[in-house]
Design a protein around this motif. Structure first.
Motif, short mmCIF file in Angstrom:
data_model
loop_
_atom_site.label_atom_id
_atom_site.label_comp_id
_atom_site.label_asym_id
_atom_site.label_seq_id
_atom_site.Cartn_x
_atom_site.Cartn_y
_atom_site.Cartn_z
N GLU A 267 7.08 2.04 -17.07
CA GLU A 267 6.01 1.38 -15.96
C GLU A 267 6.53 0.73 -14.92
O GLU A 267 7.03 -0.62 -15.30
N PRO A 268 6.53 1.06 -13.62
CA PRO A 268 6.97 0.20 -12.67
C PRO A 268 6.14 -0.93 -12.65
O PRO A 268 4.75 -0.92 -12.84
N ARG A 269 6.69 -1.86 -12.01
CA ARG A 269 5.86 -3.06 -11.82
C ARG A 269 4.99 -3.25 -10.63
O ARG A 269 3.98 -3.86 -10.26
N TRP A 270 5.57 -2.68 -9.51
CA TRP A 270 5.05 -2.81 -7.89
C TRP A 270 3.97 -1.66 -8.05
O TRP A 270 3.85 -0.77 -8.58
N SER A 271 2.83 -1.91 -6.95
CA SER A 271 1.82 -1.07 -7.05
C SER A 271 1.97 0.31 -6.33
O SER A 271 3.12 0.51 -5.67
N ASN A 272 1.41 1.39 -6.67
CA ASN A 272 1.40 2.55 -6.13
C ASN A 272 2.71 3.16 -6.50
O ASN A 272 3.37 4.08 -5.72
N ALA A 273 3.30 3.02 -7.60
CA ALA A 273 4.59 3.51 -7.92
C ALA A 273 4.74 4.55 -9.13
O ALA A 273 3.85 4.47 -10.04
N THR A 274 5.75 5.35 -8.84
CA THR A 274 5.96 6.38 -9.94
C THR A 274 7.40 6.16 -10.34
O THR A 274 8.53 5.90 -9.80
N VAL A 275 7.60 6.39 -11.63
CA VAL A 275 9.06 6.41 -12.03
C VAL A 275 9.70 7.64 -11.94
O VAL A 275 8.90 8.58 -12.33
N LEU A 276 10.79 7.71 -11.49
CA LEU A 276 11.79 9.08 -11.41
C LEU A 276 12.63 8.94 -12.43
O LEU A 276 13.85 7.72 -12.28
N GLY A 277 12.55 9.32 -13.58
CA GLY A 277 13.29 9.02 -15.01
C GLY A 277 14.43 10.24 -15.13
O GLY A 277 15.13 9.93 -15.99
N GLY A 278 14.40 11.22 -14.33
CA GLY A 278 15.37 12.36 -14.46
C GLY A 278 16.87 12.05 -13.89
O GLY A 278 17.13 10.91 -13.50
N ASP A 279 17.57 12.96 -13.72
CA ASP A 279 18.66 12.72 -12.91
C ASP A 279 18.50 12.50 -11.56
O ASP A 279 17.38 12.90 -10.78
N PRO A 280 19.13 11.15 -11.12
CA PRO A 280 18.79 10.67 -9.64
C PRO A 280 18.87 11.51 -8.60
O PRO A 280 18.16 11.50 -7.79
N VAL A 281 19.94 12.41 -8.62
CA VAL A 281 20.21 13.36 -7.68
C VAL A 281 18.99 14.36 -7.66
O VAL A 281 18.68 14.77 -6.31
N GLU A 282 19.03 14.95 -8.47
CA GLU A 282 17.66 16.02 -8.63
C GLU A 282 16.51 15.41 -8.12
O GLU A 282 15.69 16.04 -7.38
N GLU A 283 16.17 14.21 -8.73
CA GLU A 283 14.87 13.67 -8.49
C GLU A 283 14.73 13.10 -7.05
O GLU A 283 13.47 13.47 -6.47
N VAL A 284 15.65 12.54 -6.36
CA VAL A 284 15.77 12.27 -5.01
C VAL A 284 15.58 13.60 -3.92
O VAL A 284 14.96 13.56 -3.14
N SER A 285 16.39 14.64 -4.37
CA SER A 285 16.26 15.92 -3.82
C SER A 285 15.11 16.24 -3.75
O SER A 285 14.46 16.86 -2.87
N ALA A 286 14.28 16.36 -4.91
CA ALA A 286 12.94 16.64 -4.88
C ALA A 286 11.88 16.12 -4.00
O ALA A 286 11.14 16.57 -3.38
N LEU A 287 12.49 14.74 -4.27
CA LEU A 287 11.47 13.95 -3.45
C LEU A 287 11.49 14.14 -2.03
O LEU A 287 10.47 14.12 -1.22
N GLY A 288 12.78 14.30 -1.39
CA GLY A 288 12.93 14.91 -0.02
C GLY A 288 11.98 15.94 0.43
O GLY A 288 11.60 15.99 1.44
N ARG A 289 11.87 16.77 -0.44
CA ARG A 289 11.30 18.09 -0.14
C ARG A 289 9.85 17.81 -0.38
O ARG A 289 8.92 18.52 0.41
N ASP A 290 9.30 16.75 -1.09
CA ASP A 290 8.05 16.62 -1.12
C ASP A 290 7.34 15.57 -0.13
O ASP A 290 6.15 15.51 -0.34
N GLY B 214 0.70 -1.18 -0.03
CA GLY B 214 -0.14 0.08 -0.12
C GLY B 214 0.97 1.17 0.05
O GLY B 214 0.17 2.45 -0.26
N LEU B 215 2.16 1.16 0.24
CA LEU B 215 2.95 2.30 0.37
C LEU B 215 3.32 2.97 -1.08
O LEU B 215 3.21 2.22 -1.84
N ARG B 216 3.30 4.38 -0.94
CA ARG B 216 3.75 4.91 -2.20
C ARG B 216 5.29 4.55 -2.56
O ARG B 216 6.01 4.31 -1.62
N LYS B 217 5.51 4.24 -3.95
CA LYS B 217 6.78 4.02 -4.25
C LYS B 217 7.23 4.74 -5.35
O LYS B 217 6.48 5.15 -6.06
N TYR B 218 8.45 5.11 -5.22
CA TYR B 218 9.33 5.67 -6.21
C TYR B 218 10.41 4.94 -6.79
O TYR B 218 11.31 4.45 -6.05
#
Length: 197
Positions: free
Chosen positions: A105-128, A93-97
């Motif tokens: 398309e990710p295979r596990w449920s409730n998942a979103t693909v972060l397809g950009g630069d990993p450093v920028e994507e995870v930094s943004a995720l930490g803020r969101d 049930g958890l959100r997944k990135y």
């Protein structure tokens, strides 16, 4: 060339949760990848497995999201959706990135693909995300996060086995962490918790 974003004023916490051998190996813990020394995770006693499962359930209860690499998304998606019980319900049930430059398309449920630069994507995720974003497995992603000072907490479940070979969690990564917790799990496992200084 992207610069390393700062982690000031962020609300989310990136938490890496890994199983490692005494010599730092993370490769093929369940023996399914064909590594000749794989399967070391399965050597724990029934009592240690029960104590670890309680620890893992508590960690899942405290997570607000999961962060995975593509291969880890594949591995978990092949196993967890069919499982039942509180732990499975929580993880499913958890959100997944999923960090991947090749996955649509990710295979596990409730998942979103972060397809950009990993450093920028995870930094943004930490803020969101307001709470703990827990990273399971995903050793390559973990090394990238450590190299760019994006790991707020590192939880290592250390197994009493020395493998002598295999892919290690840290590789050539250089980082400085502060030990904030040591706990025995069952009889033979140890949970070491580190945070950024």
């Amino acid at each position: 060339m992207p610069t390393t974003p700062t982690r000031e004023n962020t609300m989310g916490k990136i938490v890496v949760s890994e199983h490692v051998s005494l010599d730092g190996v993370v490769q093929d813990p369940t023996g399914e990848e064909g590594f000749e020394r794989g399967g070391w995770f399965l050597r724990m006693s029934a009592g240690d497995r029960e104590a670890w499962a309680e620890l893992a359930l508590a960690e899942a209860r405290g997570a607000d999201a999961l962060l995975l690499g593509r291969r880890s998304d594949d591995w978990f998606a092949a196993r967890w959706p069919a499982r039942t019980g509180e732990w499975a319900d929580r993880l499913n049930g958890l959100r997944k990135y999923v960090v991947s430059a090749t996955l649509d398309e990710p295979r596990w449920s409730n998942a979103t693909v972060l397809g950009g630069d990993p450093v920028e994507e995870v930094s943004a995720l930490g803020r969101d995300v307001d709470g703990d974003v827990v990273v399971y497995a995903s050793a390559g992603l973990v090394r990238t996060l450590l190299e760019h000072d994006l790991v707020d907490e590192l939880r290592l479940v250390v197994h009493p086995v020395v493998l002598g070979a295999g892919r290690r969690l840290f590789g050539d990564t250089t980082t400085h962490l502060r030990l904030v917790g040591v706990r025995t799990v069952g009889d033979d496992l140890a949970l070491l918790t580190y945070r950024r200084p």
